[in-house]
Design a protein around this motif. Structure first.
Motif, short mmCIF file in Angstrom:
data_model
loop_
_atom_site.label_atom_id
_atom_site.label_comp_id
_atom_site.label_asym_id
_atom_site.label_seq_id
_atom_site.Cartn_x
_atom_site.Cartn_y
_atom_site.Cartn_z
N VAL A 15 52.61 52.52 72.60
CA VAL A 15 54.18 52.30 72.88
C VAL A 15 54.90 51.61 71.71
CG1 VAL A 15 55.45 50.94 74.31
CG2 VAL A 15 53.73 52.46 75.33
N LEU A 16 54.06 50.47 71.18
CA LEU A 16 54.72 49.70 70.25
C LEU A 16 54.93 50.68 68.78
CD1 LEU A 16 52.75 46.26 69.76
CD2 LEU A 16 55.05 46.78 70.30
N ILE A 17 53.94 51.51 68.52
CA ILE A 17 54.27 52.41 67.34
C ILE A 17 55.56 53.15 67.64
CG2 ILE A 17 53.17 54.52 66.01
CD1 ILE A 17 50.55 52.90 66.17
N VAL A 18 55.62 53.74 68.61
CA VAL A 18 56.80 54.81 68.94
C VAL A 18 57.97 54.29 69.24
CG1 VAL A 18 57.67 56.56 70.63
CG2 VAL A 18 55.07 56.54 70.00
N LEU A 19 57.95 53.29 69.70
CA LEU A 19 59.34 52.54 70.07
C LEU A 19 59.61 51.30 68.93
CD1 LEU A 19 59.12 51.62 73.94
CD2 LEU A 19 60.38 53.58 72.79
N VAL A 20 58.87 50.81 68.28
CA VAL A 20 59.28 49.73 67.34
C VAL A 20 58.77 50.03 65.94
CG1 VAL A 20 59.03 47.53 66.82
CG2 VAL A 20 58.84 47.88 69.13
N TRP A 53 34.71 49.49 79.12
CA TRP A 53 35.01 49.52 77.83
C TRP A 53 36.46 50.58 77.89
CZ3 TRP A 53 35.21 54.26 75.58
CH2 TRP A 53 34.37 55.27 75.92
N PRO A 54 36.08 51.58 78.86
CA PRO A 54 37.36 52.48 78.77
C PRO A 54 38.52 51.85 78.93
CG PRO A 54 35.51 53.59 79.90
CD PRO A 54 35.06 52.18 79.64
N VAL A 55 38.55 50.96 80.14
CA VAL A 55 39.70 50.21 80.58
C VAL A 55 40.37 49.57 79.19
CG1 VAL A 55 40.53 48.42 82.00
CG2 VAL A 55 39.01 50.24 82.78
N ARG A 56 39.30 48.58 78.66
CA ARG A 56 39.77 47.98 77.20
C ARG A 56 40.34 48.71 76.41
NH1 ARG A 56 35.02 45.17 75.39
NH2 ARG A 56 33.90 45.83 76.83
N TRP A 57 39.71 49.65 75.90
CA TRP A 57 40.12 50.57 74.92
C TRP A 57 41.44 51.43 75.48
CZ3 TRP A 57 39.33 50.13 69.90
CH2 TRP A 57 38.08 49.37 69.42
N GLY A 58 41.35 51.78 76.51
CA GLY A 58 42.63 52.59 77.19
C GLY A 58 43.82 51.73 77.23
N LEU A 59 43.95 50.36 77.44
CA LEU A 59 45.08 49.51 77.61
C LEU A 59 45.36 49.27 76.34
CD1 LEU A 59 44.24 47.32 80.84
CD2 LEU A 59 45.87 49.03 80.26
N THR A 60 44.37 48.89 75.43
CA THR A 60 44.81 48.45 74.12
C THR A 60 45.48 49.75 73.23
OG1 THR A 60 42.65 47.29 74.04
CG2 THR A 60 44.01 47.46 72.01
N LEU A 61 44.92 50.88 73.45
CA LEU A 61 45.63 52.12 72.69
C LEU A 61 47.12 52.29 73.26
CD1 LEU A 61 42.57 54.46 72.07
CD2 LEU A 61 44.05 53.04 70.34
#
Lengths: 295, 340
Positions: free
Chosen positions: A30-35, A17-25
């Motif tokens: 990135v989307l929030i900051v850049l877009v 789960w840390p990989v899944r959540w880490g990647l998603t977050l």
């Protein structure tokens, strides 16, 4: 390679789960900051001083008003030209094999790879007074560079690949069989196009047109070079945004920018809707063939 | 047939807009004609004001209502655009060499400087410094610019009048203080090593410095300096160096264009208007130095006296300066390395 892996378990669920959540977050951040933040900020800045000020920024200034009108005048002819050219060109390269076909396909992509500024300069060098056609055009009282026709020309140039690029794979996937069947059953070219080819490619065409239009309205570099910077005459919306910003009219700049951003969002919505429509149609087509097979 | 709908709709939309295009192109012509003033970057606000005064004055005088359009970008590229066919009736560029390039190409007749008062110079200006509030880097004069850690913002001399004048002012600052050509070269070399970005035009540099907040000192037109300080209350201040260059933005009627368009009389009246007391006051209010000394004296608070050396202090004339410093392969090319 994967023959030994049991296909019952999808790999993603197997990841800790840390990989899944880490990647998603990370992706979300990135989307929030850049877009998301910049887009929201455009509207925030534009509307900060209230709706009345926003309205005044857009329509109170005659030069801004003209820029909006000019963009609405420049984009459609450019898109129309690319629509006609795109359909004809996609038709030619997918239905026929001819010498130079590969070169044509490469040339179509040229406007994507050439810097827009260079594209603008190419037209200045062709139609400017120091270029090949400039003196002739002036002798005949025609204006291209530093006037609306020049803006349309460079816009058409930089947006040239959109419709073709969208259509070539579609027409290749459809194949020529249905068209040939129509012709062999006695349809003339026009009938074949409207009744057989068109229904197959219309979503692709519309998709290409929408993308083409979005880029046409937003083009800056090429238009900047051929515009001549005449306020209230050759400034399109993107050029006007820069000018207003440089003239310390930040709310005005953001107001015009918000219109461009809004158009981009409309484009996005249309695009999503089209993709949805297309999938639906394919599903329906599949369903109807299945029922036919059963009968 | 439902299958036709999307295309028909799109086509109708597109075709429906086409007539607009024709309508939009042929703008309603005011009976007195139209002038196009092709100018350099930071003069937008000035010409807007002058036009607003000239149009009614001209109508009162002649009964003809005219309209004036403005085009602004970096001086060098504007000259180039006029050569490429931008139909300027008058050019009001930053540097003599830009205007004279039009003469060399036959658009302006020989001896253009003599056809207007004061050698076609209606105002002059100079290059000053703008620094952040409180002058944290302690920049007082030219030598302070190359102190360690100082970042300078000024436009590209290849395209911009401001850019070329900043260079010439820096060069002259060394030469006028008794420095040799070699020392001047060392100084400007170091100065451009302190310059992280070279924008195309004056206004681009202003945006970089005042709005994007990059750099410690902005070398810019005096008028631009006053404007940017006024537009960013409490953030910036002007520093007058001990000496600077006398910048001479000449004005000229573009003979080839006015004769073809039949706008000569209006264009000439427009430029003559600059020499009237009224226009000289407008110039001074926008922080350009009026040539009318009586008017200038009234604005000494905003336009303080300082040593302004003429171009002849460092070159034979403006054309020689252009060749010596900015031609391809000349001094600027040899000292400027874009990558730091």
């Amino acid at each position: 390679m994967q023959h030994n892996v049991k296909p019952t378990r999808s790999t993603s669920r197997g990841d800790p789960w840390p990989v899944r959540w880490g990647l998603t977050l990370a992706a979300l951040a990135v989307l929030i900051v850049l877009v998301l933040v910049p887009v929201v900020n455009v509207f925030y800045q534009a509307l900060e001083r209230g709706l009345a000020a926003y309205w005044h920024n857009l329509f109170g200034d005659p030069n801004t008003r003209h820029a909006i009108l000019l963009t609405l005048m420049v984009a459609p002819p450019a898109v129309l030209a690319n629509l006609v050219f795109g359909v004809a060109c996609a038709w030619a390269v997918t239905r026929f094999r001819f010498p130079g076909r590969a070169i044509l396909l490469t040339l179509i992509d040229l406007p994507f790879s050439v810097s827009p500024v260079v594209a603008g300069l190419m037209f200045v060098l062709l139609f400017g007074m120091q270029g090949y056609f400039g003196p002739w055009l002036r002798a005949h009282g025609l204006k291209i560079i530093f006037a609306t026709p020049g803006l349309i020309l460079v816009t058409a140039f930089v947006t040239l690949p959109f419709v073709v690029r969208e259509l070539v794979p579609v027409m290749e996937a459809v194949g020529p069989e249905e068209d040939e069947a129509a012709v062999s059953l006695g349809a003339n070219g026009w009938q074949m196009f409207w009744r057989v080819t068109w229904p197959n490619i219309r979503w692709g065409v519309l998709y290409g047109v929408i993308l083409c239009n979005a880029r046409a309205m937003g083009e800056f570099g090429a238009v900047y070079v051929v515009s001549g910077h005449i306020a209230g005459r050759t400034d399109t919306m993107p050029l006007r945004v820069e000018k207003l910003f440089q003239e310390y009219n930040t709310p005005g700049a953001f107001a015009v920018a918000s219109v461009l951003t809004f158009l981009a969002l409309v484009t996005l919505a249309l695009k999503t809707w089209l993709e949805h429509r297309e999938r639906q149609e394919i599903a329906e087509a599949l369903a109807s063939t299945k029922t036919k097979e059963k009968q | 047939m439902t299958s036709k709908n999307p295309l028909v709709v799109v086509l109708e939309m597109l075709l429906g807009l086409c007539p607009l295009l024709g309508v939009g192109c042929g703008q309603a012509n005011p009976d007195g004609g139209e002038l196009l003033n092709v100018s350099y970057d930071p003069t937008r606000e000035l010409w807007r004001d002058i036009n607003a005064r000239f149009i009614p004055a001209y109508e009162q005088q002649t009964g003809r209502r005219i309209s004036i359009e403005q085009s602004h970008a970096s001086s060098g590229s504007q000259a180039r655009a006029v050569l490429d066919g931008l139909e300027a009736d008058v050019v009001t560029l930053a540097l003599w060499s830009d205007t004279d390039a039009l003469r060399k190409n036959g658009l302006i007749k020989d001896g253009w400087e003599e056809r207007l008062p004061n050698h076609a110079l209606a105002y002059y200006s100079t290059i000053v410094f703008v620094v952040r509030k409180g002058n944290p880097k302690g920049i007082k004069d030219w030598p302070d610019l190359i102190k360690p850690g100082v970042e300078i913002i000024t436009p590209n001399p290849k395209t911009s009048g401001n850019g070329r004048l900043s260079f010439l002012a820096a060069w002259g600052a060394v030469r006028r203080r008794g420095g040799s050509e070699e020392e001047a070269r060392r100084f400007v070399t170091e100065l451009y090593q302190h310059t992280p970005v070279l924008d195309n035009g004056a206004r681009g540099s202003t945006t970089t410095f005042a709005q994007k907040k990059i750099g410690d000192v902005h070398l810019t037109w005096e008028n631009e300096a006053h404007l940017e300080v006024a537009e960013t209350p409490g953030e910036l201040e002007i520093v007058y160096p001990s000496l600077s260059i006398r910048a001479e933005p000449f004005v000229a009627v573009v003979d080839a264009n006015v004769d073809r368009k039949g706008t000569r009389a209006t264009a000439e009246a427009y430029l003559q208007f600059l020499y009237t007391e009224e226009a000289q006051h407008i110039l001074a209010r926008h922080h350009y130095r009026p040539i009318n000394e009586a008017v200038r004296k009234q604005y000494t608070a905003q336009l303080p006296d300082l040593e302004l050396f003429p171009i002849t202090a460092i070159a034979a004339d403006w054309e020689d300066a252009q060749k010596k410093f900015f031609a391809n392969g000349a001094i600027f090319d040899s000292i400027y390395k874009p990558s730091r």
